[in-house]
Design a protein around this motif. Sequence first.
Motif, PDB file in Angstrom:
ATOM      1  N   ASN A 628     -49.277 -10.285 -54.408  1.00  0.00           N
ATOM      2  CA  ASN A 628     -48.845  -9.116 -55.003  1.00  0.00           C
ATOM      3  C   ASN A 628     -49.518  -8.901 -56.489  1.00  0.00           C
ATOM      4  O   ASN A 628     -49.783  -7.795 -56.865  1.00  0.00           O
ATOM      5  CB  ASN A 628     -47.275  -8.923 -55.094  1.00  0.00           C
ATOM      6  CG  ASN A 628     -46.793  -8.629 -53.730  1.00  0.00           C
ATOM      7  OD1 ASN A 628     -47.347  -8.258 -52.619  1.00  0.00           O
ATOM      8  ND2 ASN A 628     -45.354  -9.111 -53.571  1.00  0.00           N
ATOM      9  N   ALA A 629     -49.394 -10.149 -57.330  1.00  0.00           N
ATOM     10  CA  ALA A 629     -49.903 -10.052 -58.449  1.00  0.00           C
ATOM     11  C   ALA A 629     -51.511  -9.784 -58.343  1.00  0.00           C
ATOM     12  O   ALA A 629     -52.137  -9.048 -59.449  1.00  0.00           O
ATOM     13  CB  ALA A 629     -49.700 -11.378 -59.227  1.00  0.00           C
ATOM     14  N   GLU A 632     -52.332  -6.231 -57.769  1.00  0.00           N
ATOM     15  CA  GLU A 632     -52.067  -5.314 -58.925  1.00  0.00           C
ATOM     16  C   GLU A 632     -53.288  -5.610 -59.941  1.00  0.00           C
ATOM     17  O   GLU A 632     -53.572  -4.611 -60.737  1.00  0.00           O
ATOM     18  CB  GLU A 632     -50.696  -5.733 -59.718  1.00  0.00           C
ATOM     19  CG  GLU A 632     -49.330  -5.286 -58.923  1.00  0.00           C
ATOM     20  CD  GLU A 632     -49.366  -4.023 -58.667  1.00  0.00           C
ATOM     21  OE1 GLU A 632     -50.162  -3.005 -59.210  1.00  0.00           O
ATOM     22  OE2 GLU A 632     -48.897  -3.633 -57.659  1.00  0.00           O
ATOM     23  N   TYR A 633     -53.419  -6.933 -60.178  1.00  0.00           N
ATOM     24  CA  TYR A 633     -54.635  -7.114 -61.095  1.00  0.00           C
ATOM     25  C   TYR A 633     -56.151  -6.394 -60.684  1.00  0.00           C
ATOM     26  O   TYR A 633     -56.748  -5.959 -61.520  1.00  0.00           O
ATOM     27  CB  TYR A 633     -54.788  -8.679 -61.103  1.00  0.00           C
ATOM     28  CG  TYR A 633     -53.804  -9.401 -61.942  1.00  0.00           C
ATOM     29  CD1 TYR A 633     -53.327  -8.933 -63.189  1.00  0.00           C
ATOM     30  CD2 TYR A 633     -53.397 -10.237 -61.711  1.00  0.00           C
ATOM     31  CE1 TYR A 633     -52.322  -9.537 -63.773  1.00  0.00           C
ATOM     32  CE2 TYR A 633     -52.337 -11.481 -62.235  1.00  0.00           C
ATOM     33  CZ  TYR A 633     -52.089 -10.735 -63.493  1.00  0.00           C
ATOM     34  OH  TYR A 633     -50.965 -11.210 -64.356  1.00  0.00           O
ATOM     35  N   TYR A 634     -56.262  -6.395 -59.269  1.00  0.00           N
ATOM     36  CA  TYR A 634     -57.445  -5.840 -58.715  1.00  0.00           C
ATOM     37  C   TYR A 634     -57.342  -4.219 -59.163  1.00  0.00           C
ATOM     38  O   TYR A 634     -58.441  -3.580 -59.518  1.00  0.00           O
ATOM     39  CB  TYR A 634     -57.614  -5.918 -57.603  1.00  0.00           C
ATOM     40  CG  TYR A 634     -58.517  -7.189 -57.056  1.00  0.00           C
ATOM     41  CD1 TYR A 634     -59.714  -7.383 -57.800  1.00  0.00           C
ATOM     42  CD2 TYR A 634     -57.921  -8.193 -56.213  1.00  0.00           C
ATOM     43  CE1 TYR A 634     -60.302  -8.479 -57.361  1.00  0.00           C
ATOM     44  CE2 TYR A 634     -58.482  -9.179 -56.022  1.00  0.00           C
ATOM     45  CZ  TYR A 634     -59.961  -9.524 -56.652  1.00  0.00           C
ATOM     46  OH  TYR A 634     -60.363 -10.737 -56.412  1.00  0.00           O
ATOM     47  N   LYS A 635     -56.174  -3.723 -59.155  1.00  0.00           N
ATOM     48  CA  LYS A 635     -56.097  -2.165 -59.309  1.00  0.00           C
ATOM     49  C   LYS A 635     -56.338  -1.803 -60.868  1.00  0.00           C
ATOM     50  O   LYS A 635     -56.644  -1.159 -61.285  1.00  0.00           O
ATOM     51  CB  LYS A 635     -54.478  -1.797 -59.047  1.00  0.00           C
ATOM     52  CG  LYS A 635     -54.550  -1.631 -57.525  1.00  0.00           C
ATOM     53  CD  LYS A 635     -52.730  -1.286 -57.180  1.00  0.00           C
ATOM     54  CE  LYS A 635     -52.707  -1.298 -55.707  1.00  0.00           C
ATOM     55  NZ  LYS A 635     -51.354  -1.119 -55.379  1.00  0.00           N
ATOM     56  N   ALA A 642     -57.118 -11.593 -61.732  1.00  0.00           N
ATOM     57  CA  ALA A 642     -57.279 -11.784 -60.080  1.00  0.00           C
ATOM     58  C   ALA A 642     -57.789 -13.009 -59.348  1.00  0.00           C
ATOM     59  O   ALA A 642     -57.143 -13.693 -58.701  1.00  0.00           O
ATOM     60  CB  ALA A 642     -57.810 -10.612 -59.531  1.00  0.00           C
ATOM     61  N   LYS A 643     -58.907 -13.339 -59.963  1.00  0.00           N
ATOM     62  CA  LYS A 643     -59.611 -14.834 -59.466  1.00  0.00           C
ATOM     63  C   LYS A 643     -58.781 -15.993 -59.795  1.00  0.00           C
ATOM     64  O   LYS A 643     -58.449 -16.956 -59.189  1.00  0.00           O
ATOM     65  CB  LYS A 643     -60.867 -15.028 -59.956  1.00  0.00           C
ATOM     66  CG  LYS A 643     -61.920 -13.735 -59.440  1.00  0.00           C
ATOM     67  CD  LYS A 643     -62.441 -14.134 -58.119  1.00  0.00           C
ATOM     68  CE  LYS A 643     -63.333 -13.145 -57.657  1.00  0.00           C
ATOM     69  NZ  LYS A 643     -63.738 -13.128 -56.166  1.00  0.00           N
ATOM     70  N   GLN A 648     -54.604 -19.907 -58.106  1.00  0.00           N
ATOM     71  CA  GLN A 648     -53.583 -20.668 -58.114  1.00  0.00           C
ATOM     72  C   GLN A 648     -52.959 -20.628 -56.616  1.00  0.00           C
ATOM     73  O   GLN A 648     -52.118 -21.746 -56.252  1.00  0.00           O
ATOM     74  CB  GLN A 648     -52.619 -19.722 -58.977  1.00  0.00           C
ATOM     75  CG  GLN A 648     -51.214 -20.194 -59.106  1.00  0.00           C
ATOM     76  CD  GLN A 648     -51.003 -21.771 -59.706  1.00  0.00           C
ATOM     77  OE1 GLN A 648     -52.012 -22.310 -60.435  1.00  0.00           O
ATOM     78  NE2 GLN A 648     -50.052 -22.561 -59.493  1.00  0.00           N
ATOM     79  N   ILE A 649     -53.138 -19.649 -55.878  1.00  0.00           N
ATOM     80  CA  ILE A 649     -52.504 -19.530 -54.294  1.00  0.00           C
ATOM     81  C   ILE A 649     -53.333 -20.558 -53.648  1.00  0.00           C
ATOM     82  O   ILE A 649     -52.681 -21.419 -52.870  1.00  0.00           O
ATOM     83  CB  ILE A 649     -52.762 -18.234 -53.706  1.00  0.00           C
ATOM     84  CG1 ILE A 649     -52.030 -17.122 -54.618  1.00  0.00           C
ATOM     85  CG2 ILE A 649     -52.408 -18.164 -52.494  1.00  0.00           C
ATOM     86  CD1 ILE A 649     -52.511 -15.695 -54.195  1.00  0.00           C
ATOM     87  N   LYS A 650     -54.644 -20.789 -53.782  1.00  0.00           N
ATOM     88  CA  LYS A 650     -55.298 -21.962 -53.142  1.00  0.00           C
ATOM     89  C   LYS A 650     -54.718 -23.066 -53.397  1.00  0.00           C
ATOM     90  O   LYS A 650     -54.629 -24.031 -52.798  1.00  0.00           O
ATOM     91  CB  LYS A 650     -56.705 -21.757 -53.377  1.00  0.00           C
ATOM     92  CG  LYS A 650     -57.793 -22.469 -52.760  1.00  0.00           C
ATOM     93  CD  LYS A 650     -59.139 -22.224 -53.102  1.00  0.00           C
ATOM     94  CE  LYS A 650     -60.160 -23.224 -52.481  1.00  0.00           C
ATOM     95  NZ  LYS A 650     -61.569 -22.980 -53.138  1.00  0.00           N
TER      96      LYS A 650
END
Length: 769
Positions: A628-629, A632-635, A642-643, A648-650
């Motif tokens: 979700n973050a 929002e960062y892309y928006k 975002a990257k 961090q997800i990866k």
Amino acid sequence: MEWGLREELRDCLVAAAPYGGPIALLRNCARREKSPGARPLLDTFSASGLLLASIPWKSGQVVQLGWTASEDLLCIQEDGTVLIYNLFCEFKRHFSMGNEVLQNHVLEAKVFHTEYGTGVAILTGAHRFSLATNIDDLKLRRMPEVPGLQKPPSCWAVLSQDRVTIVLLAVGQDLYLLDNTSCSVVTPPGMSPSAGAYLQMAVSFNYRCLALFTDTGYIWMGLATLKEKLCEFNSSIRSPPKQMVWCMRPRSRQRAVVMAWDRQLMVVGNSTECIQFVLDEDSYLVPELDGVRILSRTSHEFLHEIPEASQEIFKIASMAPGALLLEAQKEYEKESQKADEYLREIKDQKLLPEAVSQCIEAAGYEHEPETQKSLLRAASFGKCFIDKFPPESFVRMCQDLRVLNAIRDYQIGIPLTFTQYKRLTIEVLLDRLVLRRLYPLAIRICEYLRLSEIQGVSRILAHWACYKVQQKDKSDEEVAYAINQKLGDTPGISYSEIAARAYDCGRPELAIKLLEYEPRSGEQVPLLLKMKRSKLALSKAIESGDTDLVYTVVLHLKNELNRGTFFMTLQNQPVALSLYRQFCKHQERETLKDLYNQDDNHQELGNFHVHSSYSEKRIEGRVGALQNAVDEYYKAKNEFAAKATEDQIKLLRLQRHLQEDFDKPYLDLSLHDTVSTLILDGHHKKAEQLYRDFKIPDKRYWWLKINALATRGDWEEMEKFSKSKKSPIGYLPFVEIAVKHHNRYEAKKYAPRVMPEQRVKAFILVGCV
């Protein structure tokens, strides 16, 4: 007396406050029983008989009137309700003496004063006593029952002993003492066996002495503890007096009791003889600290013991130092040589200081200004012949007498004696002038005595302003302007208190205008909130710069307004909105999300989701929050954030697999710690994979790996790694890390490979100097 009464005092309910206080009369109360249409009148007068206020009595049957220590009028009704009025018969509040009193009605009532405050004692129709020791902190006490009591006691009184309030009552020839828990029979010491039944009793002003009158005319006087008899007297008058009160001065050994019949006044004391006065008209006795006030339709007199200083000076053929000094001064004014003779006589006895002090003291006890002046002139005359006589007592007495003479004027009507004035204190006297709305006189006294503004003029002006806002015949603008013109920036004045009074009087607009003059925002804001002017309160709080004050208003608005209106209100106040966000970050995270959504603040929403991900215990929930973050960062067009979040997800997913494969905690480790842990555990291929996948810089990876290998003690792998390709960090770090781990042997292998400019340092480290 200025009141011009037509009724006899015996036909009215009368109550007079001590310390020269006001007089209350309930008239026509007897006539009401004969003609129900006649409505009683409640009047209050000054001690000089000037009418303060008059109202028709519209409530129930009144049994007793009394005054509190703060000069409020208590009206005790037959049903046990006590109504409280101020000096001007303006209703303040009421309270009840309980259901039992309501059911059985009030037979008799007394108002008394103790160190706790003003109290009320009730005798009910069931012949039971109920007490309230302090009407400002109401706690009702039901006293124990008197065994076998079938009729009302012939007389009773309230005593105060050792901070405990008790009731003494007489039934025939028996005396009963009621305390909190028990009823006991008491016998006064030295009481004559043939004294007879008790008809009347009186307690002294200070509650230390007690007087008993019996049906044989016998009077017993002793301590209120009933442990010591002071004296006795046989009056030979069998009918009970209408009133019996004590007449005594503080610290005096002379004690006397004053009794009043219809046309006779008797004073009895230590002597075997009594003093009798003929009363021309019906009178009412008011006990005082140092005497007795005697009220009648036409006069108001004060009966008291003559002070010793006055006796010494004014008694016939007195040779006291003060008397001689007074005569000397009078002869001096006549330009007679006798003045010198009197002075020499005093000086020869070395009594001149005593003479001066006597005259000063006696002047305080006099009520006639001419006599006061005569005594003070004598004192001033005597001072001239004394070296280094301290002037303070003379100056203080002049000041006190000027104040006393001002308030004794019949238009003011507070006939205080010097003794009462000293016990009352100037602060309380000023309060009483303020209660009577005599503001100019109170201010002049403050200025004359040079009292501090906060204690004196400022406080009185504040009371004046509070009274001014109650006058509804003038507009809000006129009243606010008049108050500001009068008060200005006087120190000690609180405009917020005046505004609060205006609001209580139903004038909110005037209150707001007055608050504009209040320099302290901390005083403005609470009243504005109370007045439901929350938005104005918020503006004032922000102007003050006090964050605590802003938080107070914001939280009040949050509870008062619905969510949408609350957020819209904050939108117009950036400072308040920023502070509320700070509050939500620590206290209400979900509300913070709503604020960011309303503002379309995608950057902060992304930060919010990142922060929230750390509170998730399950890895799926954490990944979902981070995703979700990312959105929002892309928006917000923040590609770096975002990257980084995607990485961090990866990493989280990879750490979960590592944890499952090697059964060792990898979650929540940073990328560097994850790589180091893998190398320490010997999983070099996995570490290489992370190095490539996350594009770790070469220099950083080499530092991580040689540190981990050295820590693991895998020197062979470290040597192999150093030969895998040219080191991007050089070979000095290999030497330093080996030395750090106390392995000079391995360090020597890398020293020759160090760059020439650093090689000396390397050889020094390995000990090859």
